[in-house]
Design an enzyme around this catalytic site. Sequence first.
Site, PDB file in Angstrom:
ATOM      1  N   SER A 114     -10.227 -25.039  -1.985  1.00  0.00           N
ATOM      2  CA  SER A 114     -10.181 -26.491  -2.204  1.00  0.00           C
ATOM      3  C   SER A 114      -8.872 -27.134  -1.766  1.00  0.00           C
ATOM      4  CB  SER A 114     -10.433 -26.811  -3.682  1.00  0.00           C
ATOM      5  OG  SER A 114      -9.372 -26.340  -4.482  1.00  0.00           O
TER       6      SER A 114
ATOM      7  N   HIS B 254      -4.451 -28.450  -7.616  1.00  0.00           N
ATOM      8  CA  HIS B 254      -4.826 -29.626  -6.814  1.00  0.00           C
ATOM      9  C   HIS B 254      -3.657 -30.598  -6.699  1.00  0.00           C
ATOM     10  CE1 HIS B 254      -9.508 -29.305  -7.153  1.00  0.00           C
ATOM     11  NE2 HIS B 254      -8.980 -28.391  -6.352  1.00  0.00           N
TER      12      HIS B 254
ATOM     13  N   ASP C 220     -11.195 -35.317  -8.773  1.00  0.00           N
ATOM     14  CA  ASP C 220     -11.544 -34.281  -9.753  1.00  0.00           C
ATOM     15  C   ASP C 220     -12.194 -34.793 -11.036  1.00  0.00           C
ATOM     16  OD1 ASP C 220     -10.567 -32.349  -8.065  1.00  0.00           O
ATOM     17  OD2 ASP C 220      -8.621 -32.185  -9.069  1.00  0.00           O
TER      18      ASP C 220
END
Length: 183
Positions: free
Chosen positions: A56, A96, A122
């Site tokens: 990701s 992230h 998210d």
Amino acid sequence: FIHSECNGLHLPNPKLPLYYQVLNFGMIVSSALMIWKGLMVITGSESPIVVVLSGSMEPAFHRGDLLFLTNRVEDPIRVGEIVVFRIEGREIPIVHRVLKIHEKQNGHIKFLTKGDNNAVDDRGLYKQGQHWLEKKDVVGRARGGDLDTLAISFVLADHTQLNIMVWSCFGQIILCLLKTYAS
């Protein structure tokens, strides 16, 4: 100290007292724990080193990359910064990038994250009804990465035959050790 051989491997002296071997093993384990706890104190993070588990965050980080984290309370969270956070109800932390920051008038900061390689933010990962993360959710902030450090673990996970071959080698070594200690 080196006593015997088994298929070209040098093995420790089997006559060495068992308590010495247990003590030596205990010292190795306790040294590793002291180093880990020391890193926790220095970095301010409950987990000073983490492994990227998914794609990701590509191209910035790849699966298997090792990240070094800090989590100093006085450092403000900034847009663009890479954070490692935990979501309530999930054990595995997520790596992230901070996408947006929402600052209230009282100075309380909330932020939104997104994986570089993901199409959407998210919010779908957060617990139901949660739209922003808070500083309490942060495990640490990425300060550096050693690319491909743990790539071998993922190669083994992705290639079953290679995994079997590696474990077979470990099994042979153990059988050799047992044979040596038995004689």
